[in-house]
Design a protein around this motif. Structure first.
Motif, PDB file in Angstrom:
ATOM      1  N   LEU A 287       0.828  -1.202   0.000  1.00 43.43           N
ATOM      2  CA  LEU A 287       0.000   0.000   0.000  1.00 43.43           C
ATOM      3  C   LEU A 287       0.865   1.257   0.000  1.00 43.43           C
ATOM      4  O   LEU A 287       1.984   1.270   0.502  1.00 43.43           O
ATOM      5  N   LEU A 288       0.297   2.312  -0.563  1.00 41.98           N
ATOM      6  CA  LEU A 288       0.880   3.644  -0.520  1.00 41.98           C
ATOM      7  C   LEU A 288       0.055   4.445   0.478  1.00 41.98           C
ATOM      8  O   LEU A 288      -1.149   4.601   0.318  1.00 41.98           O
ATOM      9  N   THR A 289       0.681   4.937   1.553  1.00 36.61           N
ATOM     10  CA  THR A 289      -0.067   5.640   2.581  1.00 36.61           C
ATOM     11  C   THR A 289       0.647   6.923   2.979  1.00 36.61           C
ATOM     12  O   THR A 289       1.802   7.146   2.614  1.00 36.61           O
ATOM     13  N   VAL A 290      -0.048   7.746   3.726  1.00 38.01           N
ATOM     14  CA  VAL A 290       0.529   8.963   4.291  1.00 38.01           C
ATOM     15  C   VAL A 290       0.627   8.766   5.796  1.00 38.01           C
ATOM     16  O   VAL A 290      -0.357   8.399   6.445  1.00 38.01           O
ATOM     17  N   GLY A 291       1.828   8.991   6.349  1.00 36.05           N
ATOM     18  CA  GLY A 291       1.987   8.895   7.791  1.00 36.05           C
ATOM     19  C   GLY A 291       2.054   7.485   8.327  1.00 36.05           C
ATOM     20  O   GLY A 291       1.645   7.222   9.449  1.00 36.05           O
ATOM     21  N   GLY A 292       2.540   6.550   7.510  1.00 33.56           N
ATOM     22  CA  GLY A 292       2.775   5.189   7.996  1.00 33.56           C
ATOM     23  C   GLY A 292       1.687   4.215   7.627  1.00 33.56           C
ATOM     24  O   GLY A 292       1.916   3.280   6.892  1.00 33.56           O
ATOM     25  N   GLY A 293       0.480   4.410   8.135  1.00 37.36           N
ATOM     26  CA  GLY A 293      -0.614   3.486   7.829  1.00 37.36           C
ATOM     27  C   GLY A 293      -0.341   2.068   8.273  1.00 37.36           C
ATOM     28  O   GLY A 293      -0.693   1.107   7.607  1.00 37.36           O
TER      29      GLY A 293
END
Length: 332
Positions: free
Chosen positions: A139-145
């Motif tokens: 996955l591509l996430t913002v802030g870690g996920g």
């Protein structure tokens, strides 16, 4: 106002023509719902209202912290290294919403590219880095996920079927590919409470008869329930002005002026073609190439939606079938 409907498939489905598509795009979902409204309910008014209702494609939905993250494909995004080589295929709506918001705020309309570095992907426009995206678990996430885990959301099944010529009675053995979802799928509907109730009623009916091809074999059946969307409704603003946006469903511009700047867009191209209709009233779909769910589009101006294409069927009974392009769009 947006609502999430969750679909639990009880049998695999088949959409597409020359190849079986994993994602049921919103143009296919719209056609299936219109079929249910016209043919099963006999309600032309409902069909007209469904045409005007914005919908996403049927996408993976992961439950986390009591709500559902709906994912869109992102392996088509511009990157110095193909995202598929990094094992990245999906991103939650919250991440792509943050991506286009930051690019619109800090890039001044310039195109962006993803650059690998330090265990993450950096969003770059010109010589400026504007955002760090985390890469992990596909996955591509913002802030870690860290609470999100991607997996094999779909399994392809090859099955043998027998086609019988209705005139000669001759049999023809063939192999077909069906898609078996291995997770809950979700549809985001952007409308009002009255329309939510009509969409749910029609979805439930469609789930009983099935969506896609090969329904006489029991394919494409599902159960409908409601879910809570993790992403804030403030992201589902549609197109409010020039800038980057993410379409969550099928988008096709009208022929009378394309508001999309294709040089700055990252489009996931999907092709629609093949045969449709009942055995007694079969017709050929026009060959259409459109932007599928997850496409990042730079709009110069607000598009005219819904975009409806009437299909000429050579004198078939009214109402004439249509293709509806009316997606939910994540604003930037």
């Amino acid at each position: 106002m947006a609502k999430l409907f969750l679909l639990e498939f009880t049998s695999p489905y088949h959409v597409g023509w020359r190849e079986s598509l994993k994602i049921i795009e919103s143009v296919t979902l719209h056609r299936a719902l219109l079929y249910a409204a016209y043919e099963l309910l006999g309600d032309g008014g409902l069909a007209d209202r469904l045409t005007k209702t914005r919908m996403s494609s049927v996408l993976p939905a992961i439950k986390t912290n009591g709500c559902y993250e709906v994912l869109v494909p992102v392996d088509h995004l511009p990157s110095t290294v193909r995202l598929s080589k990094l094992g990245v295929e999906w991103a939650p709506i919250s991440a792509v919403g943050k991506l286009v918001a930051e690019v619109n705020k800090r890039c001044g309309g310039r195109a962006f590219v993803l650059v690998p570095g330090d265990g993450a992907l950096k969003v770059k426009c010109g010589g400026d880095f504007v955002l760090d995206l985390s890469v992990g678990e596909g996955l591509l996430t913002v802030g870690g996920g860290d609470h999100l885990r991607a997996g094999a959301f779909f399994e392809l099944l090859e099955v043998w079927r027998n086609r019988v010529d209705r005139v000669t009675g001759a049999a023809d053995l063939f192999k077909a590919t069906l898609v078996k979802p291995k997770t809950t799928l979700g549809v985001i509907v952007d409308s009002d409470q009255q329309q939510f109730e009509e969409v749910e009623k029609t979805l439930r009916l469609l789930g009983e008869v099935g969506i896609g091809g090969m329904r006489t074999t029991g394919a494409g059946k599902f159960i409908v329930r409601e879910g809570r969307l993790c992403a804030g409704e403030d992201m589902l603003t549609g197109v409010s002005g020039p800038g980057f946006h993410v379409t969550l469903g099928a988008y096709l511009p009208s022929v009378t002026g394309d508001p999309v700047d294709r040089t700055r867009s990252a489009v996931r191209l999907v092709q629609l073609e093949g045969y449709a209709g009942t055995p007694l009233h079969t017709y050929i779909l026009p060959k259409v190439v459109y932007a599928g769910a997850g496409s990042v589009l730079y709009f110069d101006k607000t598009p005219a939606l819904p975009h409806v294409i009437k299909i000429g069927t050579g004198g078939q009974p009214a109402p004439a079938p249509v293709l509806v392009f009316n997606p939910v769009i994540v604003g930037g």
